[in-house]
Design a protein around this motif. Sequence first.
Motif, PDB file in Angstrom:
ATOM      1  N   ARG A  60      35.073  34.821  30.971  1.00 36.67           N
ATOM      2  CA  ARG A  60      34.506  33.653  31.626  1.00 36.67           C
ATOM      3  C   ARG A  60      33.851  34.070  32.949  1.00 36.67           C
ATOM      4  N   THR A  61      34.547  34.952  33.672  1.00 37.38           N
ATOM      5  CA  THR A  61      33.983  35.443  34.942  1.00 37.38           C
ATOM      6  C   THR A  61      32.680  36.198  34.703  1.00 37.38           C
ATOM      7  N   GLU A  64      30.025  33.741  33.758  1.00 38.92           N
ATOM      8  CA  GLU A  64      29.562  33.040  34.953  1.00 38.92           C
ATOM      9  C   GLU A  64      28.646  33.932  35.788  1.00 38.92           C
ATOM     10  N   GLU A  65      29.012  35.230  35.877  1.00 39.62           N
ATOM     11  CA  GLU A  65      28.171  36.160  36.618  1.00 39.62           C
ATOM     12  C   GLU A  65      26.814  36.333  35.929  1.00 39.62           C
ATOM     13  N   GLN A  67      25.430  34.164  33.894  1.00 39.93           N
ATOM     14  CA  GLN A  67      24.699  32.907  34.048  1.00 39.93           C
ATOM     15  C   GLN A  67      24.075  32.805  35.436  1.00 39.93           C
ATOM     16  N   ARG A  68      24.874  33.220  36.464  1.00 38.05           N
ATOM     17  CA  ARG A  68      24.345  33.193  37.827  1.00 38.05           C
ATOM     18  C   ARG A  68      23.141  34.129  37.962  1.00 38.05           C
TER      19      ARG A  68
END
Length: 260
Positions: A60-61, A64-65, A67-68
Motif C-alpha cells: 500500500r505504501t 501510494e508512493e 500514485q504520488r
Amino acid sequence: MLNLDPITIAFQIVNFLVLAFVLQRLLFKPTLERAAERSREQQKLRQELAEEQEKVASLRTQMEEVQRQVEEDAQSIRMTAQAGAEAEREELLAQVRAEAQQVLAQAQADAARMRQQALAESRDQVVDAILAISGTVIGRAAPPEVHDRLVSGLNERIRDMGRAEMQRVDAIRRSLGRREPIAHIATAHELSVEQRAQLAQMLTALADRHVTLELETDPGLVAGVRVRLGDTVMDNSIAGQLAELRDQVRVALDEQTSGG
C-alpha cells in the motif's frame, strides 16, 4: 445398607485409575495434542497473517508512493504542456502580429503608391492638356515663316551632323544596309519645291546614296517637319518640341515631389 469391603473399594479404585489412564492415553492426550497442534497452526496462521498484513501495508505504501509519483509526473506533464501551449500561442500571436504589420505596411505602401500614381496621372493629364492647348494656340498664332524656319533648321541640323557627328552618320549608313534608302517625311504644311530639293540633297549626302522621299502632311505637328530615315528619327517640329518640354516638365515635377 451398602456393604463395601476394602477389596471392592481397592478394585474400584484400580478400575478408576485404569479407566483414567486409558481415557488419558486414548482420549485426552490426542485431544490435547490436537489442541496444541491447532494452537500452533493458529499461531502460525496469525504470524503468516501478520506477515501478509505487513506485506499489504508495504505494498500500500509503495502504491501510494507510485500514485504520488504518477500524480507529480502528470502535473509536470500538464505544466509542461501548458507552458508549451502558452509558448506556442505567444509565438502564433507574434506571427499574426508580424503578418498584420506586414499587411498594414503593404497596404499603406500600396495606398501611397496609388495616391502617387493618381497624382502622377492627374499631373500628366494637366501637363498634356496645357501643352495640347499651347500647341493649338501656337498653330493658330504662328505665321508660316515659323514652319519654314523649322524646316530650314532641320536641314542645318543634318549639315552639322555630317560635319561634327561622323560616328552617328556612319551608324545611320550602316543601319540602312543594302536596302534602298527611303525617307519618310511628315510636315505640318506642304513643302515647297525648294524645300523638298534641299531635304533630298541633305538626306542623300547623309546616306551617301540617293534617297527617295515619301511625303505626308500631318497638322498635328503644328509647324515644322519630322524625318525618319532607317532607324533614325529627326524631329524639328512644334509638336516635337512640346513633347520634349512635356518630358522636361515631368522630370522637374518628379524631382520636386521627391524632394518634398
